[in-house]
Each structure stands twice: as structure tokens, then as C-alpha cells.
Design a protein around this motif. Structure first.
Motif, PDB file in Angstrom:
ATOM      1  N   GLU A 371      -5.469  76.972  21.541  1.00 53.42           N
ATOM      2  CA  GLU A 371      -6.469  78.039  21.453  1.00 53.42           C
ATOM      3  C   GLU A 371      -7.890  77.493  21.594  1.00 53.42           C
ATOM      4  OE1 GLU A 371      -8.078  81.017  18.017  1.00 53.42           O
ATOM      5  OE2 GLU A 371      -5.909  80.829  18.208  1.00 53.42           O
ATOM      6  N   ALA A 372      -8.128  76.303  21.016  1.00 52.32           N
ATOM      7  CA  ALA A 372      -9.468  75.700  21.103  1.00 52.32           C
ATOM      8  C   ALA A 372      -9.824  75.394  22.551  1.00 52.32           C
ATOM      9  CB  ALA A 372      -9.516  74.420  20.263  1.00 52.32           C
ATOM     10  N   PHE A 373      -8.865  74.855  23.306  1.00 56.98           N
ATOM     11  CA  PHE A 373      -9.124  74.552  24.712  1.00 56.98           C
ATOM     12  C   PHE A 373      -9.386  75.831  25.508  1.00 56.98           C
ATOM     13  CE2 PHE A 373      -7.736  70.279  23.917  1.00 56.98           C
ATOM     14  CZ  PHE A 373      -8.267  69.536  24.961  1.00 56.98           C
ATOM     15  N   ILE A 374      -8.576  76.861  25.252  1.00 57.31           N
ATOM     16  CA  ILE A 374      -8.721  78.115  25.995  1.00 57.31           C
ATOM     17  C   ILE A 374     -10.064  78.774  25.683  1.00 57.31           C
ATOM     18  CG2 ILE A 374      -7.826  80.475  26.183  1.00 57.31           C
ATOM     19  CD1 ILE A 374      -5.011  79.234  25.852  1.00 57.31           C
ATOM     20  N   THR A 375     -10.442  78.760  24.396  1.00 58.09           N
ATOM     21  CA  THR A 375     -11.717  79.365  23.997  1.00 58.09           C
ATOM     22  C   THR A 375     -12.896  78.640  24.639  1.00 58.09           C
ATOM     23  OG1 THR A 375     -10.762  80.036  21.876  1.00 58.09           O
ATOM     24  CG2 THR A 375     -13.174  79.966  22.036  1.00 58.09           C
ATOM     25  N   GLN A 376     -12.870  77.302  24.576  1.00 65.72           N
ATOM     26  CA  GLN A 376     -13.970  76.537  25.166  1.00 65.72           C
ATOM     27  C   GLN A 376     -14.020  76.714  26.684  1.00 65.72           C
ATOM     28  OE1 GLN A 376     -16.508  74.822  23.777  1.00 65.72           O
ATOM     29  NE2 GLN A 376     -15.770  75.707  21.879  1.00 65.72           N
ATOM     30  N   ALA A 377     -12.859  76.760  27.317  1.00 59.14           N
ATOM     31  CA  ALA A 377     -12.823  76.954  28.762  1.00 59.14           C
ATOM     32  C   ALA A 377     -13.449  78.290  29.142  1.00 59.14           C
ATOM     33  CB  ALA A 377     -11.379  76.883  29.270  1.00 59.14           C
ATOM     34  N   GLN A 378     -13.123  79.313  28.361  1.00 58.71           N
ATOM     35  CA  GLN A 378     -13.684  80.635  28.642  1.00 58.71           C
ATOM     36  C   GLN A 378     -15.199  80.631  28.471  1.00 58.71           C
ATOM     37  OE1 GLN A 378     -12.810  83.729  25.892  1.00 58.71           O
ATOM     38  NE2 GLN A 378     -12.922  85.324  27.431  1.00 58.71           N
ATOM     39  N   GLU A 379     -15.687  79.984  27.403  1.00 60.85           N
ATOM     40  CA  GLU A 379     -17.121  79.938  27.162  1.00 60.85           C
ATOM     41  C   GLU A 379     -17.846  79.176  28.266  1.00 60.85           C
ATOM     42  OE1 GLU A 379     -18.037  78.499  23.285  1.00 60.85           O
ATOM     43  OE2 GLU A 379     -16.984  80.122  22.249  1.00 60.85           O
ATOM     44  N   GLN A 380     -17.176  78.160  28.844  1.00 63.97           N
ATOM     45  CA  GLN A 380     -17.779  77.367  29.914  1.00 63.97           C
ATOM     46  C   GLN A 380     -17.465  77.926  31.303  1.00 63.97           C
ATOM     47  OE1 GLN A 380     -19.833  74.964  29.135  1.00 63.97           O
ATOM     48  NE2 GLN A 380     -19.404  75.107  26.944  1.00 63.97           N
ATOM     49  N   GLN A 381     -16.791  79.106  31.315  1.00 68.98           N
ATOM     50  CA  GLN A 381     -16.426  79.775  32.571  1.00 68.98           C
ATOM     51  C   GLN A 381     -15.574  78.873  33.467  1.00 68.98           C
ATOM     52  OE1 GLN A 381     -20.358  81.056  33.946  1.00 68.98           O
ATOM     53  NE2 GLN A 381     -19.956  83.093  33.135  1.00 68.98           N
ATOM     54  N   ILE A 382     -14.603  78.228  32.843  1.00 68.86           N
ATOM     55  CA  ILE A 382     -13.649  77.375  33.543  1.00 68.86           C
ATOM     56  C   ILE A 382     -12.271  78.043  33.477  1.00 68.86           C
ATOM     57  CG2 ILE A 382     -12.406  75.170  33.421  1.00 68.86           C
ATOM     58  CD1 ILE A 382     -14.969  73.907  32.345  1.00 68.86           C
ATOM     59  N   ASP A 383     -11.570  78.060  34.596  1.00 73.75           N
ATOM     60  CA  ASP A 383     -10.207  78.603  34.611  1.00 73.75           C
ATOM     61  C   ASP A 383      -9.220  77.477  34.358  1.00 73.75           C
ATOM     62  OD1 ASP A 383     -10.943  81.216  35.156  1.00 73.75           O
ATOM     63  OD2 ASP A 383     -10.984  80.881  37.312  1.00 73.75           O
ATOM     64  N   LEU A 384      -8.459  77.580  33.281  1.00 70.65           N
ATOM     65  CA  LEU A 384      -7.386  76.623  33.003  1.00 70.65           C
ATOM     66  C   LEU A 384      -6.058  77.256  33.394  1.00 70.65           C
ATOM     67  CD1 LEU A 384      -8.222  75.129  29.483  1.00 70.65           C
ATOM     68  CD2 LEU A 384      -8.392  73.996  31.679  1.00 70.65           C
ATOM     69  N   LEU A 385      -5.206  76.494  34.041  1.00 67.33           N
ATOM     70  CA  LEU A 385      -3.874  76.963  34.380  1.00 67.33           C
ATOM     71  C   LEU A 385      -2.860  76.172  33.578  1.00 67.33           C
ATOM     72  CD1 LEU A 385      -4.234  77.206  38.264  1.00 67.33           C
ATOM     73  CD2 LEU A 385      -4.655  78.967  36.549  1.00 67.33           C
ATOM     74  N   GLU A 386      -1.925  76.865  32.936  1.00 68.18           N
ATOM     75  CA  GLU A 386      -0.914  76.166  32.146  1.00 68.18           C
ATOM     76  C   GLU A 386       0.225  75.713  33.054  1.00 68.18           C
ATOM     77  OE1 GLU A 386       1.562  76.514  27.978  1.00 68.18           O
ATOM     78  OE2 GLU A 386       0.334  78.190  28.658  1.00 68.18           O
ATOM     79  N   ILE A 387       0.590  74.453  32.922  1.00 69.85           N
ATOM     80  CA  ILE A 387       1.689  73.909  33.715  1.00 69.85           C
ATOM     81  C   ILE A 387       3.005  74.308  33.059  1.00 69.85           C
ATOM     82  CG2 ILE A 387       2.746  71.782  34.581  1.00 69.85           C
ATOM     83  CD1 ILE A 387      -0.027  70.488  34.422  1.00 69.85           C
ATOM     84  N   PRO A 388       3.919  74.926  33.792  1.00 69.03           N
ATOM     85  CA  PRO A 388       5.193  75.354  33.190  1.00 69.03           C
ATOM     86  C   PRO A 388       5.931  74.185  32.548  1.00 69.03           C
ATOM     87  CG  PRO A 388       4.942  76.237  35.411  1.00 69.03           C
ATOM     88  CD  PRO A 388       3.841  75.249  35.217  1.00 69.03           C
ATOM     89  N   GLU A 389       6.679  74.497  31.486  1.00 64.94           N
ATOM     90  CA  GLU A 389       7.448  73.473  30.792  1.00 64.94           C
ATOM     91  C   GLU A 389       8.427  72.805  31.763  1.00 64.94           C
ATOM     92  OE1 GLU A 389       9.888  73.074  26.565  1.00 64.94           O
ATOM     93  OE2 GLU A 389       9.282  75.026  27.324  1.00 64.94           O
ATOM     94  N   HIS A 390       8.644  71.508  31.576  1.00 66.43           N
ATOM     95  CA  HIS A 390       9.539  70.708  32.423  1.00 66.43           C
ATOM     96  C   HIS A 390       9.017  70.581  33.863  1.00 66.43           C
ATOM     97  CE1 HIS A 390      12.177  71.016  29.022  1.00 66.43           C
ATOM     98  NE2 HIS A 390      12.377  72.298  29.199  1.00 66.43           N
ATOM     99  N   SER A 391       7.730  70.830  34.057  1.00 65.84           N
ATOM    100  CA  SER A 391       7.134  70.662  35.372  1.00 65.84           C
ATOM    101  C   SER A 391       6.149  69.500  35.317  1.00 65.84           C
ATOM    102  CB  SER A 391       6.408  71.934  35.813  1.00 65.84           C
ATOM    103  OG  SER A 391       7.309  73.011  35.915  1.00 65.84           O
ATOM    104  N   ASP A 392       5.699  69.097  36.498  1.00 62.07           N
ATOM    105  CA  ASP A 392       4.783  67.968  36.596  1.00 62.07           C
ATOM    106  C   ASP A 392       3.535  68.417  37.339  1.00 62.07           C
ATOM    107  OD1 ASP A 392       3.894  65.373  38.376  1.00 62.07           O
ATOM    108  OD2 ASP A 392       4.643  64.823  36.394  1.00 62.07           O
ATOM    109  N   ILE A 393       2.426  67.777  37.033  1.00 60.50           N
ATOM    110  CA  ILE A 393       1.164  68.178  37.662  1.00 60.50           C
ATOM    111  C   ILE A 393       1.217  67.994  39.176  1.00 60.50           C
ATOM    112  CG2 ILE A 393       0.009  65.936  37.415  1.00 60.50           C
ATOM    113  CD1 ILE A 393      -2.552  67.571  36.695  1.00 60.50           C
ATOM    114  N   LYS A 394       2.043  67.055  39.660  1.00 62.01           N
ATOM    115  CA  LYS A 394       2.151  66.850  41.099  1.00 62.01           C
ATOM    116  C   LYS A 394       2.725  68.078  41.801  1.00 62.01           C
ATOM    117  CE  LYS A 394       2.674  61.808  40.970  1.00 62.01           C
ATOM    118  NZ  LYS A 394       3.501  60.659  41.360  1.00 62.01           N
ATOM    119  N   GLN A 395       3.469  68.908  41.029  1.00 57.36           N
ATOM    120  CA  GLN A 395       4.096  70.086  41.616  1.00 57.36           C
ATOM    121  C   GLN A 395       3.122  71.255  41.771  1.00 57.36           C
ATOM    122  OE1 GLN A 395       7.385  69.554  38.512  1.00 57.36           O
ATOM    123  NE2 GLN A 395       8.436  70.648  40.134  1.00 57.36           N
TER     124      GLN A 395
END
Length: 402
Positions: A371-395
Motif C-alpha cells: 500500500e505504501a508503494f502504491i500510495t507514493q506512486a500515485q502521489e508522484q504520478q507514476i504508474d506501477l504494474l504488478e507482475i503476476p505471481e510465478h512470472s518474471d520481469i523478463k516476461q
């Protein structure tokens, strides 16, 4: 009374005698006692939830007190409706505990000490568009707060808490609040969920989490890892080719050689720029170092010995050693009653840095951190995308970018 007037019940033992029927009754012409708890529905469709009395300080409870059962039954009666979105108005005598969190100052009132935690839970569950209370005998209009978690839940309407002073007070503080309201059931859904500019986080979220804190500690080992990424080149990105062309052949890709630094690098272990007194441990492919100017005393970095810009460029043997360092740090910090947050710093930097920040288990659940990351991202106008479980950032990252 010249117009229909509705009141709540007794807040102390001395006035209990004036409310003869706990289920509600007419006290005088045009003056109606709503009752201990319930929902009043007007002919227009306006829905008003109410709870009379105060939270008991001692057991047994007095006749002027409401109980956990009262709150639970009122909540259940409304939430059992699958179409429930919230109530138009909530009336209580006590303030909700912590209502000032994230909001504008309520003056001399300490909202962490006054008010009722049961009322906070009730407000969080019923999501009133307006919540009125007056037991603290002072005026306070809190800025609106959200009833949804950003990026995790669909947008919902906001709530406004308004406390009123006692009638005819010498300080001439506001004790009457006149307003116009269209029932939620008659509003256009898009209009209902519009978010005002001064909207804040929900002030009661922390209280609700504390009730689950013990369970969180027991289940800490089973908590799934949450991963997010932010693509700085998002606005310039190209769609990943899906037709097998542009290098998408079936042949195994050759391992990339680490790129050479374009200038002096502070993190290549062989570089004279490295401040070696900060190095804690050196492995075959990676090393561990204290952070220079860390957020905490035990803030550490996992770094590749060779020059890699990002985790997506690491070879398999480097990834394996990074994973071993992460596991060792997890075990070490857990022995100290902590869990760590790990993030990759890849902003205008040449050399991969994995920042490891330990936090106390007792104070921070995985949901708190997320929640802290999501709140700060919103305040800084940054879009965060959650990586699905059992997935890798390369995907999920764009091929063309680091």
C-alpha cells in the motif's frame, strides 16, 4: 418541532430515562427517536444508517452504550445485499477513532485518543457519503477520503466526515449543517465516483489492519512476494512482436556479454571508484555492500561484480547467486524480527543495484508495504504494474528497453 426531526439516543445514564423504547419511538410531535441502531430510508430513496449511544469503557455495558454486536448486526444487515455500495448518511454520537489520519487538522482534538474504534470500523464498512457526529462538541469538516484502494479496486465514491459543535455554544462554532444531497440510488455511477482534488487515503485502514496483525505475524512465512515494475520509457515503447519476427526465432539466444561501462563506475568491483570499506561479502559473481548514505543502518546492496545494467541482462549463474544472497538476507533479517523490501534502482545508472531495506515484522505487513508503494506512486504520478505471481520481469518488460 415545526419540521420532522430525528434524534439519536442517550449518551449517558442520566438521559436514558427519556428514551423509553430502544427500538425507536416518537418523543413529541415531529420529534422521533430513531432507536439503538438501524437504517432509515426516506421516500426519496435516501438511506441513513444510525447508531445511538457511546462505546463502553468498562464491562458490563450500560444502557447508554452500544456493543460490538450492535455494530456487527448493523453492518451485516446492509452488506448482505449483493448490490450494496454504501449509505448516503451515517449518524453517530462519538467520532470515529483516527478520523484525522491523512487529513486536515481537527484543531485541539487528538483523534488517536478520542472517539471509538468500533465507529471507525462501522464507517469503513458502510462507506457513508456523509458521516455526522457531535460528541466532542466542536466543529470539524474533514477533507474527503477514498473508499477504495488505488490500483487494486474499482473507483468508489468518497466519504466526508463532519463534526458539529453543541447548540448555541459560546464560541459560536458551527452546530448546524445544511446541505442538498441526491440519493446514491438515483445518481449516475460515473458522477457518483468522481474524485475531488483534495481526496485522501482512508483514515481507518490502519485500525482494521491492526486487528489482523497477530494473524499476519503467524502467516508471515506464507506471504507471497509482490513484484512491481515501472517502465520509464512507457510513452515511447513499442509493442512486443508476436509474429516470431525481429529476432523471435526458435533458436536459443546466446548469452550476452556484460557491456563495458561508458565511464568510471562506482560499483564495478575492479574499479578504483569502489569504496571497498563498505563491502560486506564477495561471492563468485556478486557481492554485498552497505549503502552509502543508506535509508537505515542495515540498508545493504546486492551488486554484480561484472558490469550489468539491469536484472533482465543477468546471465543464469549471476541470477542464481543473487537468489542465494536474497535467501541468506531473508533468513538473517528474520532472525532479527524483520522482513526486507527489495527494489532495483535503474534510473540514469549504469550498474545494477538491488537495494535491500529491512523493516520490523511487528510494524509492517506485506499489505502495508504494498500500500505504501502504491500510495507514493500515485502521489508522484507514476504508474506501477504488478507482475503476476510465478512470472518474471523478463516476461512483461518491453524488449527494446533495459
Amino acid at each position: 418541532a415545526p419540521i420532522p426531526t430525528f434524534v439519536l439516543g442517550a449518551n449517558d445514564e442520566d438521559t436514558v430515562q427519556y428514551f423509553p423504547d430502544v427500538s425507536g419511538c416518537e418523543l413529541a410531535e415531529n420529534i422521533t427517536y430513531l432507536g439503538r441502531r438501524g437504517v432509515f430510508s426516506g421516500s426519496s430513496g435516501l438511506q441513513i444508517a444510525y447508531l445511538s449511544g457511546t462505546e463502553p469503557r468498562h464491562e458490563p455495558a450500560l444502557a447508554c452504550n452500544f456493543s460490538k454486536k450492535d455494530v456487527a448486526e448493523l453492518t451485516t444487515s446492509l452488506l448482505s445485499d449483493p448490490g450494496f455500495r454504501g449509505v448516503d448518511i451515517l449518524l453517530t454520537s462519538p467520532w470515529p477513532r483516527d478520523v484525522g489520519n491523512f487529513g486536515n487538522s481537527p484543531g485541539e482534538i487528538d483523534t488517536k485518543k478520542c472517539g471509538s474504534a468500533l465507529i471507525s470500523n462501522l464507517a469503513a464498512s458502510l462507506k457513508p457519503r456523509y458521516h455526522f457526529a457531535a460528541l466532542e462538541k466542536t466543529y470539524y469538516e474533514r477533507v474527503p477520503y477514498r473508499n477504495h484502494t488505488v490500483l487494486q479496486e474499482a473507483t468508489q465514491h468518497v466519504s466526508r466526515f463532519i463534526a458539529l459543535a453543541d447548540v448555541g455554544n459560546a464560541s459560536k462554532k458551527k452546530y448546524l449543517y445544511a446541505f442538498s444531497i441526491v440519493p446514491m440510488s438515483l445518481m449516475d455511477p460515473a458522477e457518483l465516483v468522481k474524485q475531488p482534488q483534495d481526496v485522501t487515503e482512508n483514515p481507518y485502514r490502519k485500525l482494521r489492519k491492526e486487528a489482523r496483525r497477530a494473524e499476519t505475524l503467524v502467516c508471515a512465512e506464507e506471504e507471497p512476494a509482490r513484484q512491481f515494475f515501472f517502465d520509464l520509457n512507457k510513452s515511447q515503447g513499442k509493442k512486443r512482436p508476436s509474429d516470431g519476427k525481429e529476432g523471435g526465432n526458435s533458436q536459443a539466444k546466446q548469452a550476452k556479454k556484460p557491456p563495458q561501462p561508458t565511464g568510471p563506475c562506482w560499483f564495478c568491483l575492479a574499479s578504483p571508484e569502489v569504496e571497498k570499506h563498505l563491502v560486506v561479502s564477495v561471492g563468485t559473481h556478486c557481492y554485498l555492500a552497505l549503502a552509502k548514505g543508506g535509508l537505515l543502518l542495515d540498508h545493504v546492496l546486492i551488486l554484480p561484480i561484472g558490469h550489468y545494467q539491469s536484472v533482465v541482462d543477468l546471465s543464469a549463474e549471476v541470477v542464481e547467486e543473487v537468489t542465494r544472497y536474497k535467501s541468506a538476507l531473508k533468513e538473517f533479517f528474520r532472525s532479527q524480527g524483520k522482513r526486507y523490501v527489495l527494489f532495483e534502482r535503474n534510473y540514469k545508472s549504469q550498474h545494477l543495484q538491488l537495494q535491500v531495506i529491512p523493516l520490523p515484522l511487528k510494524l509492517c505487513s506485506a499489505e502495508d508495504i504494498k500500500e505504501a508503494f502504491i500510495t507514493q506512486a500515485q502521489e508522484q504520478q507514476i504508474d506501477l504494474l504488478e507482475i503476476p505471481e510465478h512470472s518474471d520481469i523478463k516476461q512483461v518488460r518491453e524488449e527494446a528497453f533495459p
